[in-house]
Design a protein around this motif. Structure first.
Motif, short mmCIF file in Angstrom:
data_model
loop_
_atom_site.label_atom_id
_atom_site.label_comp_id
_atom_site.label_asym_id
_atom_site.label_seq_id
_atom_site.Cartn_x
_atom_site.Cartn_y
_atom_site.Cartn_z
N LEU A 6 0.65 7.01 6.85
CA LEU A 6 -0.37 5.98 6.75
C LEU A 6 -0.67 5.34 8.19
O LEU A 6 -1.61 4.62 8.24
CB LEU A 6 -0.24 5.28 5.78
CG LEU A 6 0.00 5.69 4.48
CD1 LEU A 6 0.42 4.40 3.31
CD2 LEU A 6 -1.39 6.05 3.87
N LYS A 49 1.08 3.95 -2.93
CA LYS A 49 0.67 5.49 -2.67
C LYS A 49 1.96 6.14 -3.19
O LYS A 49 1.68 7.45 -3.82
CB LYS A 49 0.58 5.63 -1.25
CG LYS A 49 0.21 7.08 -0.77
CD LYS A 49 -1.16 7.37 -1.29
CE LYS A 49 -1.59 8.41 -0.74
NZ LYS A 49 -2.91 9.14 -1.00
N GLU A 57 1.70 6.70 -6.94
CA GLU A 57 0.52 7.72 -7.14
C GLU A 57 0.98 9.38 -7.06
O GLU A 57 0.95 10.15 -7.88
CB GLU A 57 -0.49 7.65 -6.23
CG GLU A 57 -1.53 6.35 -6.70
CD GLU A 57 -2.70 6.10 -5.48
OE1 GLU A 57 -2.73 7.09 -4.98
OE2 GLU A 57 -3.04 5.08 -5.65
N GLU A 84 0.88 -0.99 0.08
CA GLU A 84 0.08 0.15 0.01
C GLU A 84 0.80 1.06 0.03
O GLU A 84 0.44 2.29 -0.65
CB GLU A 84 -0.82 0.04 1.20
CG GLU A 84 -2.08 1.00 1.34
CD GLU A 84 -2.93 1.10 2.32
OE1 GLU A 84 -3.45 2.26 2.78
OE2 GLU A 84 -3.14 0.00 2.94
#
Length: 254
Positions: free
Chosen positions: A177, A157, A160, A153
């Protein structure tokens, strides 16, 4: 059996008057809380890498006796110290090694199955990180503080964010996070940096160690950049492999 320099030194400290030991404890406590999280300050004895005592397997003892593999002498020095039931900190101080050098020997011997006991996950994770084998994310996974899914994850991220023209460190994203705490990241990086220092112990004197906060902060950032560069290199290798494979397919089709 001759006592190690470290044990001899600690016994001298234990003999100090109570009012001296209390003052040392207070000052050390105040100093360590600046750089280490409570998890590292409250660590159980069995989870502290520096005082772990490796025990040799029959395979390890045979290698020490025969030296048939012809490893670097550091490995045999390390194995010999293990036969004396020495902790890792004793091995480092008695042989004028850094904890980083000890961690490298430790991980090599562990991989070579020279130890008889199963090494605890946290001990193994810290050794690998200090030795430079594990990156920050892998350390937290092996230490049981993050999952592989959480790291995926984080990486997704990061992709992105990078695609939007911005840049962020993986360690920063892990904190943002909520997967790990910032103080835990700083703690393990601080431990790795300190592990590279050589420490000569004179039992008759208190060691004089200085710490430069500005230099430490710069090295933390440098460690983050090295980690980012490695990830970018891996991504570039993957892209080049993809392009190469598709060019080969195009040639075959034509």
């Amino acid at each position: 059996m001759t006592k190690s320099l470290f044990i001899d030194y600690m016994e001298k400290m234990f003999s100090y008057p109570l009012w001296i030991k209390q003052t040392i404890f207070l000052n050390l406590s105040n100093d360590l809380t600046k750089y280490l999280s409570n998890e590292f300050l409250d660590v159980k004895e069995g989870d502290l890498f520096h005082i772990y005592r490796p025990k040799l397997s029959e395979h390890g003892q045979n290698e020490l006796f025969t030296k048939e593999s012809g490893y670097d002498e550091l490995i045999y020095t390390f194995l010999n110290c293990c036969t004396k039931n020495m902790s890792l900190i004793e091995i480092a101080i008695d042989n004028n090694l850094t904890m980083e050098e000890v961690a490298k020997a430790f991980t090599f011997c562990k991989t070579s199955k020279f130890f008889s006991d199963e090494v605890p996950n946290l001990i193994s994770a810290i050794a690998g990180f200090i030795a430079g084998i594990y990156k920050t994310g892998e350390y937290f996974i092996r230490a049981g503080k993050m999952t592989i899914e959480q790291l995926d994850e984080v990486l997704n991220k990061q992709q992105e964010i990078n695609a939007s023209g911005q840049h962020v460190f993986i360690a920063e994203l892990m904190v943002q996070l909520g997967f790990v705490k910032e103080v835990d990241v700083k703690s393990i990086i601080f431990m790795k940096e300190e592990a590279g220092k050589r420490f000569s112990l004179n039992p008759s004197e208190m060691p004089n160690i200085t710490f430069n906060q500005e230099e430490y902060d710069m090295k933390v950032e440098y460690t983050k950049l090295k980690e980012e560069n490695e990830i970018l290199r891996q991504k570039m290798d993957a892209i080049l492999t993809y392009i190469k494979d598709h060019k080969t397919e195009d040639v075959k089709e034509s």
